[in-house]
Design an enzyme around this catalytic site. Structure first.
Site, short mmCIF file in Angstrom:
data_model
loop_
_atom_site.label_atom_id
_atom_site.label_comp_id
_atom_site.label_asym_id
_atom_site.label_seq_id
_atom_site.Cartn_x
_atom_site.Cartn_y
_atom_site.Cartn_z
CG HIS A 152 -3.38 -10.52 4.20
ND1 HIS A 152 -4.37 -11.01 4.15
CD2 HIS A 152 -3.40 -8.89 3.78
CE1 HIS A 152 -5.30 -10.03 3.37
NE2 HIS A 152 -5.18 -8.86 3.57
CG ASP A 208 -1.47 -5.97 4.04
OD1 ASP A 208 -1.22 -4.98 3.43
OD2 ASP A 208 -1.91 -6.69 5.33
CG HIS A 235 -1.70 -1.37 1.22
ND1 HIS A 235 -3.51 -1.26 0.88
CD2 HIS A 235 -2.23 -2.47 1.64
CE1 HIS A 235 -4.29 -2.65 0.91
NE2 HIS A 235 -3.01 -3.22 2.35
CG PHE A 236 4.00 2.21 -2.85
CD1 PHE A 236 4.13 1.62 -1.79
CD2 PHE A 236 3.98 2.25 -3.87
CE1 PHE A 236 5.06 0.85 -2.05
CE2 PHE A 236 5.85 1.93 -3.75
CZ PHE A 236 5.72 1.15 -3.22
#
Length: 421
Positions: free
Chosen positions: A231, A304, A62-63
């Site tokens: 995940h 993640d 997640h950027f």
């Protein structure tokens, strides 16, 4: 030209593990072998005592860009990735706006091209992550979306889910699913067990994950879609994926370093830094994840990577967001928790962190051989380093202060040094 001298080359594609030199010209590897001649204009990296491997690939990051760039942006996310040894990442779609349209997809792709690594973007499965209407999957695929995911939110509409699977299969692209049924969670982020009871918190039961994994494994078998269980955290879910694979489903699973390193007890020590979705569970679950990694049930290690601000993580457990910044500690934790205890080999780890994620996302996996792209990581397998600062904007990690093996010295992407440590 760049000559990497005398490193231990570990190539999970060719299953090579030997000392050799690697010559790079432009963006490609041009030669490998013993005692290569040094061209006059070549830069030389002495890799004696270090491992030289294909650049790592993180298929789940997640950027936060666009829309939540106070947590992270594409530039800082890419810097964190490079520091962790990653040359390729796949960004999730839960940005603001959501990556459910060509304009937002193009924004990430263009910004990613300005970074020193390869930044790929998965598109959402449903518009606005609302779970009600499919995105234009064909248009997004044509525009270069790596795959499709509503990560962060489970897809509850089975009819829509089957349609998504059928379309993704027709397009030849994979789907990745966040498996937590909200109806079966009292409060997210902490395992519903003894620690949740101790801190007076509702918690999230294994069943919230298990029922979704069972459903999606069987629908993947039914449709023939290529599906990733994201995940994975529950021992039962590991068993369900194992069964689905045995039945012939094209089902894959991710494990994160925090899920194979920590248990619910970490919540007592680290507080909200150990709040995860899905949560850290018991030692029995952790061992089941490791067993799944050993036997190939779990075929990818991902981070993640979920950066948050200090202010957000300082909130009470019920209000704090879930997740940790993970790119800079992932390789080290793989060595610390899996290789050093003897569960898997370093070659196995490179398959889990490079070859397998690339193949799942329909890419040619990185290799250390002539004509292959010069995407490499150079690290000291046993060399100790302390987690004391981050290239990421975020520092939300329970591993702060830990001393770990696996110091990254260089990350090389497209023949250029993306990180030097």
């Amino acid at each position: 030209m760049l000559l990497i001298r005398g490193g231990r080359v570990i190539d999970p594609v060719r299953e090579v593990d030997e000392i050799m030199d690697v010559m790079i010209e432009g963006s490609q590897i041009v030669e490998t072998g013993k005692a290569l001649k040094v061209p006059a204009d070549a830069e030389v990296i002495d890799a004696t005592g270090l491992v030289v491997a294909p650049g790592l690939m993180d298929a789940h990051v997640h950027f936060r860009d666009p829309g939540l760039t106070y947590k992270e942006d594409i530039e800082t996310g890419a810097a964190a990735a490079a520091r962790g040894g990653f040359t390729t990442v796949v960004c999730m779609a839960n940005t603001k706006p959501v990556v459910d349209n060509l304009e937002t997809l193009s924004y990430v792709q263009e910004k990613g091209e300005q970074t020193p690594i390869h930044v790929l973007q998965a598109a959402a499965i449903t518009k606005g992550l609302q779970g009600k209407e499919l995105v234009d999957m064909e248009a997004l695929a044509d525009a270069g979306a790596a795959g499709f995911t509503d990560d962060g939110i489970p897809l509850m509409d089975e009819k829509l889910l089957v349609q998504a699977m059928e379309q993704a299969k027709a397009l030849g692209l994979p789907l990745a699913f966040h498996e937590e049924d909200p109806a079966l969670m009292s409060e997210p982020g902490v395992h519903k067990g003894k620690v949740a009871e101790q801190i007076g918190y509702g918690g999230a039961a294994r069943a919230a994950e298990d029922v979704m994994v069972a459903r999606d494994c069987m629908l993947a078998l039914h449709t023939g879609a290529s599906v990733c269980i994201q995940h994975i955290s529950s021992k039962n879910s590991v068993e369900l994926v194992r069964l689905a694979k045995m039945l012939g489903a094209d089902v894959h699973a991710e494990a994160t370093p925090h899920h194979f390193t920590l248990t619910e007890e970490a919540v007592l020590k680290y507080g909200t830094l150990a709040r995860m979705n899905p949560p850290l569970r018991t030692e029995e679950d952790r061992q089941a994840i490791i067993k799944g990694i050993q036997d190939g049930t779990i075929d990818m290690i991902v981070t993640d990577h979920a950066p948050h601000s200090e202010e957000e993580k300082a909130k009470p457990m019920a209000q704090a967001p879930s997740g940790i910044t993970g790119l800079e500690t992932s390789l080290a934790l793989g060595i610390y928790s899996l290789v050093e205890p003897g569960y898997i080999t370093l070659m196995d780890l490179m398959k889990l962190m490079s070859k397998n994620p690339a193949e799942f996302y329909r890419m040619v996996p990185g290799s250390v051989e002539p004509e292959a792209p010069a995407d490499l990581v150079i690290f000291g397998e046993k060399e100790q380093w302390t987690v004391d600062h981050f290239a990421s904007k975020a520092t939300n990690s329970p591993f702060k202060g830990w001393t770990l093996p696996g110091k990254v010295h260089y990350t090389i992407c497209a023949g250029k040094i993306a990180y030097k440590g």
